[in-house]
Design an enzyme around this catalytic site. Structure first.
Site, PDB file in Angstrom:
ATOM      1  N   CYS A   2      40.173  54.533  38.378  1.00  0.00           N
ATOM      2  CA  CYS A   2      39.803  55.565  37.406  1.00  0.00           C
ATOM      3  C   CYS A   2      40.874  56.646  37.297  1.00  0.00           C
ATOM      4  O   CYS A   2      41.605  56.914  38.243  1.00  0.00           O
ATOM      5  CB  CYS A   2      38.512  56.222  37.853  1.00  0.00           C
ATOM      6  SG  CYS A   2      37.211  55.074  38.186  1.00  0.00           S
ATOM      7  N   ARG A  27      46.967  52.603  35.538  1.00  0.00           N
ATOM      8  CA  ARG A  27      46.212  52.522  36.789  1.00  0.00           C
ATOM      9  C   ARG A  27      45.142  51.447  36.744  1.00  0.00           C
ATOM     10  O   ARG A  27      44.589  51.080  37.777  1.00  0.00           O
ATOM     11  CB  ARG A  27      45.537  53.872  37.080  1.00  0.00           C
ATOM     12  CG  ARG A  27      46.525  55.000  37.310  1.00  0.00           C
ATOM     13  CD  ARG A  27      45.817  56.328  37.296  1.00  0.00           C
ATOM     14  NE  ARG A  27      44.850  56.426  38.353  1.00  0.00           N
ATOM     15  CZ  ARG A  27      45.044  57.027  39.513  1.00  0.00           C
ATOM     16  NH1 ARG A  27      46.197  57.573  39.770  1.00  0.00           N
ATOM     17  NH2 ARG A  27      44.097  57.088  40.406  1.00  0.00           N
ATOM     18  N   TRP A  75      37.155  52.575  35.960  1.00  0.00           N
ATOM     19  CA  TRP A  75      37.284  51.225  36.523  1.00  0.00           C
ATOM     20  C   TRP A  75      35.968  50.980  37.253  1.00  0.00           C
ATOM     21  O   TRP A  75      35.677  51.626  38.259  1.00  0.00           O
ATOM     22  CB  TRP A  75      38.477  51.189  37.478  1.00  0.00           C
ATOM     23  CG  TRP A  75      38.839  49.836  38.003  1.00  0.00           C
ATOM     24  CD1 TRP A  75      39.583  48.887  37.364  1.00  0.00           C
ATOM     25  CD2 TRP A  75      38.520  49.290  39.288  1.00  0.00           C
ATOM     26  NE1 TRP A  75      39.734  47.792  38.171  1.00  0.00           N
ATOM     27  CE2 TRP A  75      39.091  48.008  39.356  1.00  0.00           C
ATOM     28  CE3 TRP A  75      37.798  49.747  40.390  1.00  0.00           C
ATOM     29  CZ2 TRP A  75      38.977  47.192  40.474  1.00  0.00           C
ATOM     30  CZ3 TRP A  75      37.681  48.932  41.506  1.00  0.00           C
ATOM     31  CH2 TRP A  75      38.265  47.666  41.532  1.00  0.00           C
ATOM     32  N   ASN A 101      36.241  60.614  39.970  1.00  0.00           N
ATOM     33  CA  ASN A 101      36.840  59.443  40.626  1.00  0.00           C
ATOM     34  C   ASN A 101      36.325  59.414  42.060  1.00  0.00           C
ATOM     35  O   ASN A 101      36.174  60.471  42.673  1.00  0.00           O
ATOM     36  CB  ASN A 101      38.367  59.560  40.694  1.00  0.00           C
ATOM     37  CG  ASN A 101      39.028  59.366  39.350  1.00  0.00           C
ATOM     38  OD1 ASN A 101      38.376  59.056  38.371  1.00  0.00           O
ATOM     39  ND2 ASN A 101      40.336  59.567  39.317  1.00  0.00           N
ATOM     40  N   GLY A 102      36.115  58.218  42.590  1.00  0.00           N
ATOM     41  CA  GLY A 102      35.640  58.108  43.970  1.00  0.00           C
ATOM     42  C   GLY A 102      34.248  57.485  43.989  1.00  0.00           C
ATOM     43  O   GLY A 102      33.803  56.916  42.990  1.00  0.00           O
ATOM     44  N   GLU A 482      54.834  37.737  49.412  1.00  0.00           N
ATOM     45  CA  GLU A 482      54.960  38.664  48.282  1.00  0.00           C
ATOM     46  C   GLU A 482      55.226  37.895  46.971  1.00  0.00           C
ATOM     47  O   GLU A 482      54.668  38.234  45.923  1.00  0.00           O
ATOM     48  CB  GLU A 482      56.090  39.668  48.572  1.00  0.00           C
ATOM     49  CG  GLU A 482      56.488  40.583  47.425  1.00  0.00           C
ATOM     50  CD  GLU A 482      55.383  41.499  46.906  1.00  0.00           C
ATOM     51  OE1 GLU A 482      54.274  41.520  47.470  1.00  0.00           O
ATOM     52  OE2 GLU A 482      55.635  42.188  45.899  1.00  0.00           O
ATOM     53  N   LYS A 486      52.813  38.171  43.738  1.00  0.00           N
ATOM     54  CA  LYS A 486      53.299  38.574  42.410  1.00  0.00           C
ATOM     55  C   LYS A 486      52.866  37.555  41.367  1.00  0.00           C
ATOM     56  O   LYS A 486      52.368  37.917  40.313  1.00  0.00           O
ATOM     57  CB  LYS A 486      54.836  38.679  42.369  1.00  0.00           C
ATOM     58  CG  LYS A 486      55.467  39.885  42.964  1.00  0.00           C
ATOM     59  CD  LYS A 486      55.211  41.194  42.262  1.00  0.00           C
ATOM     60  CE  LYS A 486      53.962  41.848  42.738  1.00  0.00           C
ATOM     61  NZ  LYS A 486      53.979  42.672  43.887  1.00  0.00           N
ATOM     62  N   GLU A 489      48.971  37.674  40.705  1.00  0.00           N
ATOM     63  CA  GLU A 489      48.409  38.838  40.001  1.00  0.00           C
ATOM     64  C   GLU A 489      48.887  38.942  38.560  1.00  0.00           C
ATOM     65  O   GLU A 489      48.138  39.381  37.693  1.00  0.00           O
ATOM     66  CB  GLU A 489      48.610  40.161  40.761  1.00  0.00           C
ATOM     67  CG  GLU A 489      49.984  40.473  41.209  1.00  0.00           C
ATOM     68  CD  GLU A 489      50.094  41.765  42.011  1.00  0.00           C
ATOM     69  OE1 GLU A 489      49.149  42.545  42.082  1.00  0.00           O
ATOM     70  OE2 GLU A 489      51.182  41.987  42.568  1.00  0.00           O
ATOM     71  N   HIS A 505      50.804  21.889  59.166  1.00  0.00           N
ATOM     72  CA  HIS A 505      49.527  22.035  59.878  1.00  0.00           C
ATOM     73  C   HIS A 505      48.338  22.033  58.936  1.00  0.00           C
ATOM     74  O   HIS A 505      47.260  22.512  59.291  1.00  0.00           O
ATOM     75  CB  HIS A 505      49.545  23.312  60.736  1.00  0.00           C
ATOM     76  CG  HIS A 505      50.605  23.287  61.788  1.00  0.00           C
ATOM     77  ND1 HIS A 505      50.530  22.469  62.896  1.00  0.00           N
ATOM     78  CD2 HIS A 505      51.794  23.936  61.872  1.00  0.00           C
ATOM     79  CE1 HIS A 505      51.617  22.637  63.632  1.00  0.00           C
ATOM     80  NE2 HIS A 505      52.394  23.518  63.025  1.00  0.00           N
ATOM     81  N   LYS A 604      46.114  50.204  39.762  1.00  0.00           N
ATOM     82  CA  LYS A 604      47.369  50.608  40.412  1.00  0.00           C
ATOM     83  C   LYS A 604      47.103  51.293  41.746  1.00  0.00           C
ATOM     84  O   LYS A 604      47.771  51.032  42.728  1.00  0.00           O
ATOM     85  CB  LYS A 604      48.148  51.536  39.478  1.00  0.00           C
ATOM     86  CG  LYS A 604      49.489  51.981  40.032  1.00  0.00           C
ATOM     87  CD  LYS A 604      50.415  50.791  40.190  1.00  0.00           C
ATOM     88  CE  LYS A 604      51.721  51.130  40.865  1.00  0.00           C
ATOM     89  NZ  LYS A 604      52.391  49.905  41.344  1.00  0.00           N
TER      90      LYS A 604
HETATM   91  C1  F6R Z   1      50.564  44.365  44.451  1.00  0.00           C
HETATM   92  C2  F6R Z   1      50.211  45.747  44.693  1.00  0.00           C
HETATM   93  C3  F6R Z   1      49.168  46.048  45.701  1.00  0.00           C
HETATM   94  C4  F6R Z   1      49.526  47.324  46.481  1.00  0.00           C
HETATM   95  C5  F6R Z   1      48.369  47.726  47.408  1.00  0.00           C
HETATM   96  C6  F6R Z   1      48.716  48.955  48.227  1.00  0.00           C
HETATM   97  O1  F6R Z   1      51.543  44.238  43.478  1.00  0.00           O
HETATM   98  O2  F6R Z   1      50.733  46.638  44.075  1.00  0.00           O
HETATM   99  O3  F6R Z   1      48.967  44.984  46.559  1.00  0.00           O
HETATM  100  O4  F6R Z   1      50.691  47.099  47.200  1.00  0.00           O
HETATM  101  O5  F6R Z   1      47.219  47.987  46.648  1.00  0.00           O
HETATM  102  O6  F6R Z   1      48.973  50.052  47.424  1.00  0.00           O
HETATM  103  P1  F6R Z   1      49.746  51.315  47.968  1.00  0.00           P
HETATM  104  O7  F6R Z   1      51.119  50.887  48.317  1.00  0.00           O
HETATM  105  O8  F6R Z   1      49.714  52.294  46.830  1.00  0.00           O
HETATM  106  O9  F6R Z   1      48.987  51.803  49.168  1.00  0.00           O
END
Ligand code: F6R
Length: 609
Positions: A2, A27, A75, A101-102, A482, A486, A489, A505, A604
């Site tokens: 949010c 976000r 959100w 938010n929260g 990673e 990527k 997502e 395994h 985000k």
């Molecule tokens: C993936 C991504 C998330 C963040 C995770 C932690 O592309 O962006 O996996 O890495 O939500 O977020 P931060 O770094 O803001 O604590």
């Protein structure tokens, strides 16, 4: 997650609120809403979907004249995405309006109590208890009623509220959810994120937990929950607006991938002292002596930041001899972590606001650890709550999928490792060698970015596949994780990261001609072993994309496609090797028609646990 924007001032609130909402779109959200006080009356509008749909609606209405208003991107957590559940929410008489938010953890009990007292609820949200509580306690002054309401609430919040019964003011409060107040010339803009403030002012105040701000024509005042007035420092934001815009790139994600030579250089700038083979980390100055005595490091983080932590584990253990453990922040406090005064607890977080990471930090603090942060967002909660830390200085990361924050986190881990290792046994010569190699990294990333046409071709060839493995060993194992994250997502393709050695395994059972594997197989201490794992996949008919070093022609016969990256020392490889994986995910996502900057279901900054 949010987003909140609130405005009070001399200008029309509507365009400022809408622009703020657009800046918060990255976000992740599913509905949006706005309310403006238009001289004696509140006018509100909500819509499901993008801010652009809200904008279309707003144009038809006469919300234009008001100079006080609040707006929100939601959100969904409690109740599905719908106009009814979108914020702002109001009291029974539609006079008190709140964006939040929260999560209000005790909202069920409060809702029951309020209903018994005659309040009528319109939504399924936890948030709606807030305007009703304010209504319950209102005696002519909005902030007094808000303070009383906050005392009843358990949970996390960033709140902005306005009321027609106490008009011409906006009040705000925070607990474990970020809220920043931008201070302009006789105007205030309150937001959950600096990007909504940047085009108006760089002068900001960060609210701390359980603090309330009241903004009106007389200025701004701050209170605690006992109505004691507080004095607060203003800060100057060092991000500029262009860094929060696309600058000609089709997506923020591509822009941020291309910014990496600069963002890595920014993470290193002023921190390398070549002739002494050491790093200068101002944020650790106050804990320098303690750092020399720590016997164990716990790293905790989420998602991409967790994978950066895994690279950190390999690095710190190899170069300093300090035992390191890495935990998912969402798991950390459930496993009774053992912490003493010689333990340093390190949080890695781009946003500095991730709820799981904050919860882990709180647990570590309670157990007496020295707490450290690797954080990108200046002034964020984690940066303020840790004892010391290192800022990434990677600039704002807008795209939901993390790219430049990851390579910057890896760069900071090298700096931290050098800092710790030179306090211990690492020789001057080794320190200097690492610094020399590190300085060359931005130019090498630039070199990889010149290769986009080949990566695009590979993306086109593989975009139809629905399953992928990503594999690497040692420093490149977290890179494989990673790369898979990527791809999944951004493109919604099923992708799994594995240690290449683990393949036999179990996972190898899945390999056939429809299941490609991406191997990170640069020429390092585990090169031959990874090549053997590639052979195993090849023997079972699995298509292979290999990432290896320029000049290594030995893989042409095993791999179907090879992407070349420049050579560097093994500990720095992850910074280079992840870049083609970011580009591969980006192009496959675009070719499959995905909304790469705002993938479905993702946010985000994940501010709920
Ligand atoms: C993936 C991504 C998330 C963040 C995770 C932690 O592309 O962006 O996996 O890495 O939500 O977020 P931060 O770094 O803001 O604590």
């Amino acid at each position: 997650m949010c987003g909140i924007v609130g405005y009070f001032g001399k200008n029309k609130a509507l365009p400022i609120l809408l622009e703020g909402l657009e800046r918060l779109e990255y976000r992740g959200y599913d509905s949006a809403g706005i309310v403006v006080y238009c001289g004696e009356k509140m006018k509100s509008l909500k819509s499901v979907g993008r801010v652009s749909s809200l904008k279309e609606k707003v144009i038809k209405e006469d919300l234009i004249s008001g100079k006080v208003g609040i707006a929100h991107t939601r959100w969904a957590t409690h109740g599905k995405p719908s106009e009814k559940n979108a914020h702002p929410h109001c009291d029974c008489k539609r006079k008190i309006w709140v964006c939040h938010n929260g999560i209000i953890e005790n909202y069920k009990i409060l809702k029951k109590w309020l209903i018994e007292r005659g309040h009528k609820f319109r939504s399924e949200t936890d948030t709606e208890v807030i305007p009703h509580l304010i209504e319950e306690y209102f005696q002519g002054n909005l902030e007094n009623a808000l303070v009383k309401a906050l005392k009843k609430i358990e949970g996390t919040y960033a709140i902005v509220a306005i009321s027609e019964k106490d008009p011409n003011k906006i009040v705000a409060a925070k607990n474990s959810s970020p809220l920043i107040i931008g201070i302009g010339d006789k105007e205030f803009i309150v937001a959950s994120d600096a990007s909504a403030i940047l085009s108006y002012t760089k002068k900001v105040v960060y609210l701390n937990d359980k603090e309330v701000a009241v903004m009106n024509a007389d200025g701004i005042k701050f209170l605690d929950l006992f109505k004691k007035s507080l004095s607060k420092k203003t800060h100057i934001l060092n991000w500029d607006l262009s860094s929060a815009q696309k600058s000609g790139y089709p997506h923020f994600m591509l822009k941020e991938i291309f910014e990496q030579p600069e963002s890595i250089a920014n993470s290193l700038r002023g921190r390398l002292i070549n002739k002494e083979g050491i790093t200068k980390l101002g944020g650790l100055d106050n804990v320098r002596k303690k750092m020399a005595n720590i016997k164990r490091i716990l790293i905790s983080s989420c998602g991409t930041a967790f994978y950066a932590g895994l690279v950190g584990e390999y690095l710190i253990e190899e170069k300093t001899g300090i035992p390191v453990e890495v935990d998912l922040a969402s798991e950390f406090r459930y496993r009774k972590p053992i912490i003493d005064k010689h333990t340093a607890f390190l949080i890695v977080s781009q946003s500095g606001e991730t709820a799981d990471s904050l919860a882990a930090l709180k647990e570590a603090k309670e157990k007496g650890a020295l707490t450290l942060g690797i954080v990108n967002t200046v002034g964020s909660t984690i940066s303020r709550e840790t004892d010391a830390g290192i800022y990434n200085h990677a600039g704002p990361e807008i795209s939901v999928a993390s790219t430049k924050a990851f390579t910057s986190q890896l760069s900071i881990f090298i700096l931290l490792t050098l800092f710790l290792a030179r306090q211990r046994q690492m020789s001057l010569i080794e320190g200097k060698e690492i610094i020399n190699s590190l300085k060359k990294i931005p130019a090498k990333v630039k070199q990889i970015l010149k290769n986009i046409s080949q990566i695009k071709r590979i993306a086109k060839k593989y975009k139809k596949f629905n399953n992928f493995f990503f594999m690497g060993r040692k420093y490149n194992y977290p890179v494989a994780l990673e790369g898979a994250l990527k791809l999944k997502e951004i493109s919604y393709i099923h992708a799994e990261g594995y240690s290449a050695g683990e393949m036999k395994h179990g996972p190898i059972a899945l390999i056939d001609k429809n299941f490609p594997s991406v191997f990170i197989v640069t020429e390092n201490s585990v090169y031959e072993k990874v090549v053997s794992n590639m052979e195993e996949v090849k023997a079972r008919g699995g298509p292979i994309i290999a990432i290896t070093n320029i000049g290594n022609k030995k893989l042409d016969k095993i791999a179907d496609d090879v992407i070349y990256v420049p050579k560097t020392i093994e500990i720095l490889e992850p910074i280079l090797n992840v870049v083609p994986l970011q580009l591969l995910a980006y192009y496959i996502g675009v070719m499959r028609g995905r909304d790469v900057d705002k993938p479905r279901n993702l946010a985000k900054s994940v501010t709920v646990e």
